[in-house]
Scaffold this motif. Structure first.
Motif, short mmCIF file in Angstrom:
data_model
loop_
_atom_site.label_atom_id
_atom_site.label_comp_id
_atom_site.label_asym_id
_atom_site.label_seq_id
_atom_site.Cartn_x
_atom_site.Cartn_y
_atom_site.Cartn_z
N LEU A 126 -12.88 1.68 1.64
CA LEU A 126 -11.50 1.33 1.31
C LEU A 126 -11.17 1.72 -0.13
CD1 LEU A 126 -8.85 -0.01 2.16
CD2 LEU A 126 -9.82 -2.22 1.47
N GLY A 127 -12.11 1.49 -1.06
CA GLY A 127 -11.89 1.86 -2.46
C GLY A 127 -11.68 3.36 -2.59
N LYS A 128 -12.48 4.12 -1.87
CA LYS A 128 -12.38 5.59 -1.95
C LYS A 128 -11.06 6.06 -1.34
CE LYS A 128 -16.27 6.38 -3.97
NZ LYS A 128 -16.13 5.43 -5.04
N PHE A 129 -10.67 5.42 -0.25
CA PHE A 129 -9.39 5.76 0.38
C PHE A 129 -8.23 5.44 -0.57
CE2 PHE A 129 -5.73 4.21 2.84
CZ PHE A 129 -5.41 5.34 3.57
N ASP A 130 -8.29 4.26 -1.19
CA ASP A 130 -7.24 3.89 -2.16
C ASP A 130 -7.16 4.90 -3.30
OD1 ASP A 130 -6.47 1.65 -0.77
OD2 ASP A 130 -7.68 0.25 -1.95
N GLU A 131 -8.34 5.37 -3.75
CA GLU A 131 -8.34 6.36 -4.85
C GLU A 131 -7.59 7.63 -4.45
OE1 GLU A 131 -12.33 7.26 -6.18
OE2 GLU A 131 -12.70 5.14 -6.62
N MET A 132 -7.73 8.05 -3.19
CA MET A 132 -7.02 9.26 -2.74
C MET A 132 -5.51 9.02 -2.77
SD MET A 132 -9.39 11.41 -2.21
CE MET A 132 -9.16 12.81 -1.15
N ALA B 288 -0.30 -3.69 12.80
CA ALA B 288 -1.67 -3.16 12.91
C ALA B 288 -2.14 -2.56 11.59
CB ALA B 288 -1.74 -2.15 14.04
N TRP B 289 -1.41 -1.59 11.06
CA TRP B 289 -1.89 -0.88 9.87
C TRP B 289 -2.16 -1.83 8.69
CZ3 TRP B 289 -4.78 2.40 7.77
CH2 TRP B 289 -4.62 2.80 6.44
N PRO B 290 -1.28 -2.81 8.39
CA PRO B 290 -1.58 -3.68 7.25
C PRO B 290 -2.92 -4.43 7.38
CG PRO B 290 0.71 -3.93 7.91
CD PRO B 290 0.06 -3.08 8.96
N ARG B 291 -3.46 -4.52 8.60
CA ARG B 291 -4.75 -5.22 8.77
C ARG B 291 -5.93 -4.43 8.22
NH1 ARG B 291 -3.12 -7.03 14.47
NH2 ARG B 291 -4.43 -5.35 15.24
N HIS B 292 -5.70 -3.15 7.82
CA HIS B 292 -6.85 -2.34 7.40
C HIS B 292 -7.52 -2.91 6.16
CE1 HIS B 292 -3.91 -0.55 4.56
NE2 HIS B 292 -4.94 -0.13 3.87
N ARG B 293 -6.76 -3.62 5.32
CA ARG B 293 -7.36 -4.11 4.07
C ARG B 293 -8.42 -5.17 4.36
NH1 ARG B 293 -5.20 -1.14 0.60
NH2 ARG B 293 -6.76 -1.86 -0.88
N LYS B 294 -8.14 -6.03 5.33
CA LYS B 294 -9.11 -7.07 5.68
C LYS B 294 -10.26 -6.45 6.49
CE LYS B 294 -9.35 -11.70 7.50
NZ LYS B 294 -8.91 -12.44 8.65
N ALA B 295 -9.92 -5.58 7.44
CA ALA B 295 -10.95 -5.01 8.33
C ALA B 295 -11.97 -4.18 7.55
CB ALA B 295 -10.29 -4.16 9.41
N ALA B 296 -11.50 -3.47 6.51
CA ALA B 296 -12.40 -2.56 5.78
C ALA B 296 -12.79 -3.11 4.41
CB ALA B 296 -11.74 -1.18 5.63
N ALA B 297 -12.51 -4.40 4.17
CA ALA B 297 -12.87 -5.00 2.86
C ALA B 297 -14.37 -4.84 2.63
CB ALA B 297 -12.48 -6.48 2.86
#
Ligand code: FAD
Length: 404
Positions: free
Chosen positions: A362-368, A344-353
């Motif tokens: 997603l970019g802001k989350f990655d920055e954190m 489930a969790w690995p799907r976040h990149r596609k779902a929030a692209a």
């Protein structure tokens, strides 16, 4: 909450406010954890002292969430609000909060079923069952969860791996303290279990327990049986079975179009791990009223998509923060936890692209996450936020053992 906010911000009464509900459709009636901004908001909306508000809510002071069995380290940790042990929210009885807010809303209450809400020139049209339609300047659509998700209308955020709750009510664990509010610090417990996790919320009249799980992976009978075992080890011998609630994890693509604002569970929902629903509703109502009351009407066509994108972005940031809690698994190597962490969790990149959602949550989350991985976090970054403050990310990351 929307009706009370309109009443407060438009006190002079040269408008008409209708609060529409259908008494045959109950409110969800759960939602007992909150964020600190609610403490200030309820004071402003009700004009009552904090102590009175807390008493009316059968409330306790929530200083954070105590996690048990989550992550790689199999240890307990607390996610405190910031500043730690200063800032608190409420644990509250959900039904008392709507009673309290209704007293602060000067509105005509209309008990009728809404069949449709559509945008029309300069406003919105609400169609009722058995009653003439009404035209409004602004409509808050707070009709709860959508019945089903459609990819063109909803962003599916089922990288959050749960979809059902079993709610039980048990005797209170916190004693009354004379006539005043209960002042001892309390925490929501979030206890990892083989089929998901259990919340424990202490109120002055009862304790609320909820087992959050995925009905596609575990049967209700399995969950009920593990719930019984948990309550037994917690020393609870009696409980009232309250409800089984299926829920979607989603963000609506059209939260605000200028005349219709979806709020609450109609706008977005994610499981209650970090109690993000009421604080999200506050943000939705606050932004929409700010734009409608403070910006000239001729800007509305341009403002509405900007507000919509801002709200979607914030809801997704909450979603990513909640989903990330599953990224390091738990003390259980069960079917649920393997699914949560590895599928489930690995799907976040596609779902929030960004190209799928029209914003860069997603970019802001990655920055954190990148910020936390630096060996030294510069002081100028200490106040950075992505839905929640950097301190929240750091506490959860260290607690789960994300960097080990
Ligand atoms: C298991 C669980 C735990 C939760 N825990 C928390 C928590 O700790 N903290 C938190 O902030 N939130 C929590 N929530 C979220 C909580 O559900 C919401 O904060 C809260 O219920 C807001 O709901 P709502 O008003 O949007 O919708 P609802 O409570 O569903 O209310 C919908 C309203 O719309 C009316 N309505 C619906 N359809 C129509 C119609 N056709 N015509 C007229 N009226 C209509 C109904 O009569 C009702 O009044 C939790 C949710 C779940 C499922």
């Amino acid at each position: 909450m929307a009706a009370a906010s309109v009443t407060r911000l438009l006190p002079d009464g040269d408008h008409e406010l209708h609060h529409i509900y259908d008494s045959r459709i109950p409110v969800i009636g759960v939602g007992e954890g909150s964020w600190p901004s609610l403490v200030q908001e309820l004071r402003k909306l009700t004009c009552l002292p904090h102590e009175t508000v807390q008493k009316r809510l059968n409330g306790t002071r929530k200083y954070g969430v105590a996690f048990e069995g989550w992550g790689r380290r199999n240890r307990e940790f607390i996610h405190y609000f910031t500043p730690q042990q200063v800032s608190y929210a409420y644990h509250l009885s959900a039904d008392t909060m709507s009673d309290l807010l209704q007293e602060s809303a000067r509105a005509r209450h209309i008990d009728a079923k809404v069949l449709n809400i559509s945008r029309v020139e300069g406003g919105a049209l609400v169609e009722f069952e058995g009653m003439a339609s009404e035209r409004y300047d602004l409509v808050f659509d707070a009709r709860g969860f959508p019945k089903e998700l459609h990819p063109d209308r909803h962003i599916d955020i089922s990288f959050i791996p749960t979809n059902t709750a079993v709610i039980r009510r048990c005797p209170t664990m916190v004693g009354a303290e004379g006539d005043g509010p209960f002042l001892q610090p309390t925490y929501t417990r979030a206890v990892a279990r083989p089929h998901g996790w259990i919340f424990v919320i202490p109120l002055t009249v009862h304790t609320s327990y909820g087992y959050i799980f995925n009905r596609d992976l575990s049967s209700l009978a399995q969950v009920e049986s593990d719930f019984d075992a948990f309550l037994e080890t917690d020393g609870i011998s009696e409980f009232e079975q309250r409800a089984v609630i299926p829920f979607p994890n989603f963000v609506h693509r059209q939260i605000f179009d200028g005349a219709v604002a979806r709020i609450g569970n109609a706008a977005a929902f994610m499981e209650p791990l970090e109690a993000t629903a009421i604080v999200s509703a506050q943000l939705q109502i606050g932004m929409v009223l700010h734009i409608r009351l403070n910006r000239p009407a001729e800007h509305l066509e341009r403002d509405a998509p900007v507000v919509n994108r801002f709200l979607i972005d914030n809801m997704l940031r909450y979603g990513l923060f909640v989903g990330w809690h599953y990224s390091c698994g738990s003390r259980y190597d069960s079917k649920f936890w393997r699914h949560a962490r590895s599928r489930a969790w690995p799907r976040h990149r596609k779902a929030a692209a960004p190209e799928a959602v029209g914003c860069d949550a997603l970019g802001k989350f990655d920055e954190m996450i990148e910020l936390m991985n630096q060996s030294v976090i510069d002081k100028s970054d200490w106040n950075r936020m992505c839905a929640v403050p950097l301190t929240s990310y750091c506490q959860v990351s260290q607690g789960l053992g994300c960097q080990s």
